[in-house]
Enzyme design. Structure first.
Site, PDB file in Angstrom:
ATOM      1  N   GLU A  94      -1.316   0.857  -2.736  1.00  0.00           N
ATOM      2  CA  GLU A  94      -1.513   1.275  -1.338  1.00  0.00           C
ATOM      3  C   GLU A  94      -0.135   1.710  -0.843  1.00  0.00           C
ATOM      4  O   GLU A  94       0.697   0.860  -0.504  1.00  0.00           O
ATOM      5  CB  GLU A  94      -2.021   0.096  -0.515  1.00  0.00           C
ATOM      6  CG  GLU A  94      -3.340  -0.470  -0.952  1.00  0.00           C
ATOM      7  CD  GLU A  94      -4.498   0.443  -0.571  1.00  0.00           C
ATOM      8  OE1 GLU A  94      -5.615   0.151  -0.990  1.00  0.00           O
ATOM      9  OE2 GLU A  94      -4.259   1.431   0.143  1.00  0.00           O
ATOM     10  N   CYS A 116       1.192   2.270   7.611  1.00  0.00           N
ATOM     11  CA  CYS A 116       1.024   3.362   6.634  1.00  0.00           C
ATOM     12  C   CYS A 116      -0.029   4.344   7.127  1.00  0.00           C
ATOM     13  O   CYS A 116       0.047   5.528   6.846  1.00  0.00           O
ATOM     14  CB  CYS A 116       0.658   2.806   5.284  1.00  0.00           C
ATOM     15  SG  CYS A 116      -0.847   1.864   5.370  1.00  0.00           S
TER      16      CYS A 116
HETATM   17  N1  LIG Z   1       0.246   1.741   2.297  1.00  0.00           N
HETATM   18  C1  LIG Z   1       0.576   0.713   3.049  1.00  0.00           C
HETATM   19  O1  LIG Z   1      -0.307  -0.052   3.441  1.00  0.00           O
HETATM   20  C2  LIG Z   1       2.015   0.466   3.371  1.00  0.00           C
HETATM   21  C3  LIG Z   1       3.001   1.313   2.943  1.00  0.00           C
HETATM   22  N2  LIG Z   1       4.296   1.041   3.232  1.00  0.00           N
HETATM   23  C4  LIG Z   1       5.317   1.939   2.778  1.00  0.00           C
HETATM   24  O2  LIG Z   1       6.483   1.196   2.345  1.00  0.00           O
HETATM   25  C5  LIG Z   1       7.637   1.673   3.010  1.00  0.00           C
HETATM   26  C6  LIG Z   1       8.519   0.580   3.575  1.00  0.00           C
HETATM   27  O3  LIG Z   1       7.927  -0.661   3.475  1.00  0.00           O
HETATM   28  P1  LIG Z   1       8.667  -1.668   2.584  1.00  0.00           P
HETATM   29  O4  LIG Z   1       8.058  -3.010   2.614  1.00  0.00           O
HETATM   30  O5  LIG Z   1      10.130  -1.562   2.862  1.00  0.00           O
HETATM   31  O6  LIG Z   1       8.333  -1.028   1.170  1.00  0.00           O
HETATM   32  P2  LIG Z   1       8.991  -1.372  -0.188  1.00  0.00           P
HETATM   33  O7  LIG Z   1       8.289  -0.516  -1.132  1.00  0.00           O
HETATM   34  O8  LIG Z   1      10.447  -1.335  -0.173  1.00  0.00           O
HETATM   35  O9  LIG Z   1       8.570  -2.901  -0.454  1.00  0.00           O
HETATM   36  C7  LIG Z   1       7.227  -3.252  -0.660  1.00  0.00           C
HETATM   37  C8  LIG Z   1       7.233  -4.451  -1.598  1.00  0.00           C
HETATM   38  O10 LIG Z   1       7.644  -4.005  -2.873  1.00  0.00           O
HETATM   39  C9  LIG Z   1       8.771  -4.781  -3.316  1.00  0.00           C
HETATM   40  N3  LIG Z   1       9.553  -3.927  -4.207  1.00  0.00           N
HETATM   41  C10 LIG Z   1      10.341  -2.886  -3.872  1.00  0.00           C
HETATM   42  N4  LIG Z   1      10.864  -2.322  -4.987  1.00  0.00           N
HETATM   43  C11 LIG Z   1      10.377  -3.044  -6.047  1.00  0.00           C
HETATM   44  C12 LIG Z   1      10.547  -2.992  -7.464  1.00  0.00           C
HETATM   45  N5  LIG Z   1      11.309  -2.062  -8.027  1.00  0.00           N
HETATM   46  N6  LIG Z   1       9.894  -3.895  -8.231  1.00  0.00           N
HETATM   47  C13 LIG Z   1       9.115  -4.836  -7.667  1.00  0.00           C
HETATM   48  N7  LIG Z   1       8.914  -4.956  -6.346  1.00  0.00           N
HETATM   49  C14 LIG Z   1       9.553  -4.062  -5.547  1.00  0.00           C
HETATM   50  C15 LIG Z   1       9.450  -5.169  -2.030  1.00  0.00           C
HETATM   51  O11 LIG Z   1      10.312  -6.251  -2.218  1.00  0.00           O
HETATM   52  C16 LIG Z   1       8.244  -5.516  -1.175  1.00  0.00           C
HETATM   53  O12 LIG Z   1       7.779  -6.796  -1.510  1.00  0.00           O
HETATM   54  C17 LIG Z   1       7.160   2.531   4.130  1.00  0.00           C
HETATM   55  O13 LIG Z   1       7.905   3.717   4.045  1.00  0.00           O
HETATM   56  C18 LIG Z   1       5.703   2.820   3.877  1.00  0.00           C
HETATM   57  O14 LIG Z   1       5.546   4.119   3.410  1.00  0.00           O
HETATM   58  C19 LIG Z   1       4.709  -0.054   3.901  1.00  0.00           C
HETATM   59  C20 LIG Z   1       3.746  -0.904   4.378  1.00  0.00           C
HETATM   60  C21 LIG Z   1       2.338  -0.689   4.174  1.00  0.00           C
HETATM   61  C1  LIG Z   2      -4.452  -1.864  10.843  1.00  0.00           C
HETATM   62  C2  LIG Z   2      -4.198  -0.872   9.764  1.00  0.00           C
HETATM   63  C3  LIG Z   2      -3.657  -1.522   8.536  1.00  0.00           C
HETATM   64  C4  LIG Z   2      -2.702  -0.602   7.829  1.00  0.00           C
HETATM   65  C5  LIG Z   2      -2.185  -1.161   6.587  1.00  0.00           C
HETATM   66  C6  LIG Z   2      -0.741  -0.870   6.318  1.00  0.00           C
HETATM   67  O1  LIG Z   2      -0.039  -0.217   7.069  1.00  0.00           O
HETATM   68  O2  LIG Z   2      -0.290  -1.400   5.331  1.00  0.00           O
END
Ligand SMILES: NC(=O)C1=CN([C@@H]2O[C@H](COP(=O)(O)OP(=O)(O)OC[C@H]3O[C@@H](n4cnc5c(N)ncnc54)[C@H](O)[C@@H]3O)[C@@H](O)[C@H]2O)C=CC1
Ligand SMILES: CCCCCC(=O)O
Length: 456
Positions: free
Chosen positions: A229, A263
């Protein structure tokens, strides 16, 4: 990777958490794997589901405490933290009530004989989760996998350790056996070792493309399933026959909720030229009414970003967008003083050669685009590396449905923002990832859908 609680409203360090050692990881793996091979995981689902009911009740009874922990740790408005906590209880209850039916055997009529598909747990799953919904991201993995019988090792984002620890304690207090859900304060390298371990059968990540790419590659290298995700650059389409007041009201929330760190937040507003001026005027007026402040204060309507780093990234993105020709219509600057606050911001006139055109802005920054017709709206919506969610506003539902089907994302909401609920699948396509969480789809991501045939 230091696990620590820093309050983003004032950037004050509250607590540091010791990381887990390799020995801790091995012990966690051993316990989780033993649980998977036990009657608890392989036996009747009826023994596991009461834990989810109890967990939901516990969450409801502790909602204020849990909400405050999240708001202090990652800056979410207290009312939005309460809503997230409530959503977690709903997800736990949903799977407690529906998992047995989701995982019941499914008959497959065949001339070859009596055939059916059974659903069995596959084993230990590694969950890697982000800070933006510090409980919801965990519950989206815990509830379906506990129901299915898959033990989970969880690595949360390093800035929300209090939420991570609190969630793990709640799961145990709800009666889950040791090993059902293990929170680990570990490094990326330790995550890689866990994914490589023969006792682990899958990896679920929510987070950035960068992290998703690395973790998915590690899983693939060891022939393990993963779900991702990732980010999004979701559109919020306002057609010329839309209820403008409603579109503005929901559009402001769709961009500013959680300080825009969602996201599936509305990031690209695609507005029909006939209503563009009116929409922009009203939308800007609404941004001017925003009250920036402490997320624990009920009157605050825009809290801080999750960290100093997050604010630095967003500031650079906005400056780069303007440098490359975008018009800064409103806001655009970090707020002076304590905390990681950023002004609600509106950018217009973003050309396709501006880096901002393809970038996700993970903060309160709305990009406005004007189009002449529906085809232009769809073309612009799909001109993205992402494909997560999206919204279409029109009073003509058939017109909106037609557009929704053409938008290349995993989810489209009509006359509402991209939302989430336990019973609805959540996920995307393209660089927003693959797989689905929640609903009957989410619980089947890490189960063996096993065919059994009695040959005639
Ligand atoms: N699709 C979704 O629901 C979401 C997407 N995001 C995306 O993530 C970005 C920032 O959120 P962050 O939490 O800072 O994302 P991030 O990708 O830096 O971290 C997400 C998780 O992955 C871990 N992680 C990062 N690099 C890793 C690696 N090489 N190996 C293992 N684990 C690793 C982090 O420690 C954290 O637990 C945003 O730009 C957004 O695009 C963030 C929150 C929700
Ligand atoms: C309430 C909508 C949830 C979005 C999930 C996310 O940003 O990871």
């Amino acid at each position: 990777m230091a696990y620590q609680t820093v309050n983003p409203a004032n950037n004050k360090l509250i607590k540091e958490y010791a990381s887990h050692t390799d020995a801790d990881v091995e012990a966690a793996l051993k316990t989780a794997d033993a649980l998977y091979h036990s009657e608890w995981a392989k036996g009747s689902i009826d023994k596991r589901l009461p834990v989810l009911h109890k967990l939901a009740d516990l969450i409801d009874s502790r909602s204020e405490e849990l909400a405050k922990i999240a708001s202090v740790e990652m800056g979410k408005l207290i009312e939005q933290s309460r809503a997230e906590v409530k959503l977690c209880a709903q997800i736990a209850r949903y799977y407690a009530d529906n998992a047995k039916q989701h995982l019941a055997p499914v008959k497959y009529p065949s001339e070859l004989g009596e055939a059916w598909v059974e659903h069995h747990p596959i084993g230990v799953v590694m969950a890697v989760e982000p800070w933006n919904f510090p409980y919801y991201q965990l519950m989206r993995v815990l509830a379906p996998n506990l129901a299915a019988g898959n033990p989970v090792l969880a690595k949360h984002a390093s800035i929300v350790p209090h939420c991570a620890e609190t969630f793990a304690h709640l799961v145990r207090e709800a009666g889950a056996p040791e090993g059902a859900w293990t929170n680990l304060f570990i490094s990326s390298d330790q995550v890689a070792k866990i994914i490589a371990d023969d006792r682990v059968q899958g990896a679920a990540l929510t987070g950035s493309e960068k992290a998703g790419s690395v973790v998915a590659a590690q899983a693939a290298k060891h022939l393990k399933k993963s779900t991702l995700e990732l980010g999004g650059n979701d559109v919020f389409v306002v057609l010329d026959d839309a209820d403008l007041e409603k579109a503005v009201k929901i559009g402001v929330n769709a961009r500013l909720a959680n300080a825009g760190q969602v996201c599936t937040a509305a990031k690209r507003f695609i507005v029909h030229e006939k209503v563009a001026e009116q929409f922009l005027t009203k939308y800007t007026e609404a941004f001017k009414q925003v009250k920036i402040g402490d997320p624990l204060d009920a009157s605050t309507t825009l809290g801080p970003l999750s960290s100093k780093d997050a604010r630095e990234t967003l500031t650079k993105q906005v400056n780069e967008a303007v440098k490359n020709g975008a018009t800064l219509h409103y806001g655009g600057k970090p707020v002076a003083g304590e905390g990681s606050f950023f002004e609600p911001t509106i950018l217009t006139h973003i050309s396709r050669d501006n880096p901002a055109y393809f970038e996700e802005f993970f903060g309160p920054v709305a990009q406005i685009y004007v189009v002449k017709n529906d085809d232009e709206a769809v073309k612009l919506a799909n001109d993205s590396h992402y494909g997560l969610g999206g919204a279409v506003f029109s009073k003509d539902i058939e017109r909106a449905k037609k557009m929704a089907s053409k938008i290349e994302t995993g989810m489209v909401w009509i006359n509402w923002l991209t939302d989430t609920a336990a019973e609805l699948p959540f996920g995307g396509v393209k660089r927003s990832g693959y797989g689905r969480e929640l609903s009957d789809l989410g619980i089947k991501e890490f189960v063996n859908q096993k065919l059994v045939v009695i040959r005639r």
